[in-house]
Design an enzyme around this catalytic site. Sequence first.
Site, short mmCIF file in Angstrom:
data_model
loop_
_atom_site.label_atom_id
_atom_site.label_comp_id
_atom_site.label_asym_id
_atom_site.label_seq_id
_atom_site.Cartn_x
_atom_site.Cartn_y
_atom_site.Cartn_z
N TYR A 1 0.85 -1.19 0.00
CA TYR A 1 0.00 0.00 0.00
C TYR A 1 0.89 1.24 0.00
O TYR A 1 2.00 1.21 0.54
CB TYR A 1 -0.92 0.00 1.22
CG TYR A 1 -2.02 -1.04 1.19
CD1 TYR A 1 -1.72 -2.39 1.38
CD2 TYR A 1 -3.34 -0.68 0.97
CE1 TYR A 1 -2.72 -3.36 1.35
CE2 TYR A 1 -4.35 -1.64 0.95
CZ TYR A 1 -4.03 -2.98 1.14
OH TYR A 1 -5.03 -3.93 1.12
N GLU A 2 0.37 2.33 -0.58
CA GLU A 2 1.23 3.52 -0.78
C GLU A 2 1.66 4.18 0.53
O GLU A 2 2.57 5.01 0.54
CB GLU A 2 0.51 4.54 -1.66
CG GLU A 2 -0.72 5.15 -1.01
CD GLU A 2 -1.61 5.88 -2.01
OE1 GLU A 2 -1.42 5.72 -3.21
OE2 GLU A 2 -2.50 6.60 -1.55
N SER A 3 1.05 3.81 1.65
CA SER A 3 1.47 4.34 2.94
C SER A 3 2.84 3.81 3.35
O SER A 3 3.36 4.20 4.40
CB SER A 3 0.43 4.00 4.01
OG SER A 3 0.16 2.61 4.00
N GLY A 4 3.42 2.92 2.57
CA GLY A 4 4.76 2.43 2.85
C GLY A 4 4.79 1.01 3.40
O GLY A 4 5.86 0.49 3.70
#
Lengths: 271, 277
Positions: B56-59
């Site tokens: 996920y783009e949150s890392g």
Amino acid sequence: MTKFLTLKNAIAEIVKNGDTVALEGFTHLIPFAAGHEIIRQKLRDLTLIRMTPDLIYDQLVGAGCAKKLFFSWGGNPGVGSLHRVRDAIEHSYPCALEITEHSHAAMANAYEAGAAGLPLAVFRGYIGSELPLANKDISSITCPFTGEKLAAIPSIKPDVSIIHAQKADREGNVLIEGIIGVQKEVVLSAKRSIVTVEEIVDNLEVTPNACVLPAWAIDVVAVAPQGAKPSYALGYYDRDNSYYKEWDAISRNRETFNEWLQSHVLTQGDI
Amino acid sequence: MTTNNPLTEYTSAEMMTITAARALQNGMTCFVGIGLPSEAANVARLTHAPDVTLIYESGTLQTKPDVLPLSIGDGELCESALTTVSVPEMFRYWLQGGHIDVGFLGTAQIDRFANLNTTVIAANHQETGKDGAHSYANPRVRLPGGGGAPEISTNAKEVFITVKHSKRTFVEDVDFITTIGFGRDGKGRDNLSNIGRGPSVVITDLCILKPDSATKELIVTSLHPGTTKEDVIEATGWEIKFSETLETTPTPSKKELEVLRELKARTEKAHSAKEAI
């Protein structure tokens, strides 16, 4: 070198009318307490930078603190619109709001370039997107070695950055754990910075590669327990997902929002 | 829509999620969008693709959430991840660096060349035609914006899209290209060296669409059971074409339905619970 101030004094000393301010925290560690103190101190004409404006900028915009919003994804995650931001853009209520819009990759690169002291960020992005038609800051540069055309945008260098973190030690060194987002980059890219923390501890107990901001890289540390609510602080409290859902009704019309502002922000505080 | 067998009755939304889940193969590395893509990707992980890597783009790298996240950065994603990196590292090293097999996206509008719009619905698009700049200056509905999608679509090796089928969503030309599919003319990826091959499949609650290999226009390759060609024609804003070898999508299995329903029940319970202070 960092100094310890109350949140009230921290905002009063560091944030000025007209400043470009970035309150970051990628879903996690969003500095809500600091945002509410900005509202209470009635700061005006701020340019607000955040990848995901989230509820915190819906509140600041609704309270009339902002003249410009710089962002890359502007919704209430998993719920819907940011109604106060939309009301400002569409009806100039409570004041007009200019917007500058990017993608996440662009803003992440621009923060990193700001932290690195560079004037621009270069990345492989915006191919085929019409966002460059909407934002004149999106340009391109040709690689001198390969000839590849790459996206180029100005780096982000805010006047002030504000983040929340789990803890600081008594010297003001700060530990950030979990989803660290752009917390380190935004502090290093700004002229002045405030870090709010859940608590002060004797020993941070860090592992060698932990995300730590040294005291000498931060201007002010302020203790703000539960200062990221209704977002969350890993190891302290969970994200209040039901509050994010309730916000939709609170923010949907001006009256309910202004009542909320009065009872939950303006008559609170003095931490 | 339901079948006659009570053990395997399912809704069209369940059909969509499970068909989307089946598109993911075991072992793939998938950059996951929030909402429907996240639901489908996790059903895949809990059924036929236990070794799929979800990012996920949150890392959060290689995450295995027990409940579906409401936001892209819920604590659940971090706590069940192999590791969590900064957002600049996520976009620069892991996505731009070429480590993602599939980007899994949703959208508000999609057009016949699989371009996606999550920025703005124009006030008078019909009169002005295909002009993203005009749409942006004359919004009727302001949408959230690009987020990670513009670069996921070009830096992942391929893109899966899942979205509910309606005339409002499936338009001939999107009002604004937030995220490229194949461009306004279908040739937007031609002659570019460092770009993924783009959308390879679109899964809706009615059917499966794939881009024509020559023109890149989306055509229907499989109808879900109980769906007619007329249903799809009625729900699509352009003259939709059907593959000469049109198939019928296999129905969800009992196991898939159980996994999806349990996941949704756990999620509902977790997100409605008031936090204890």
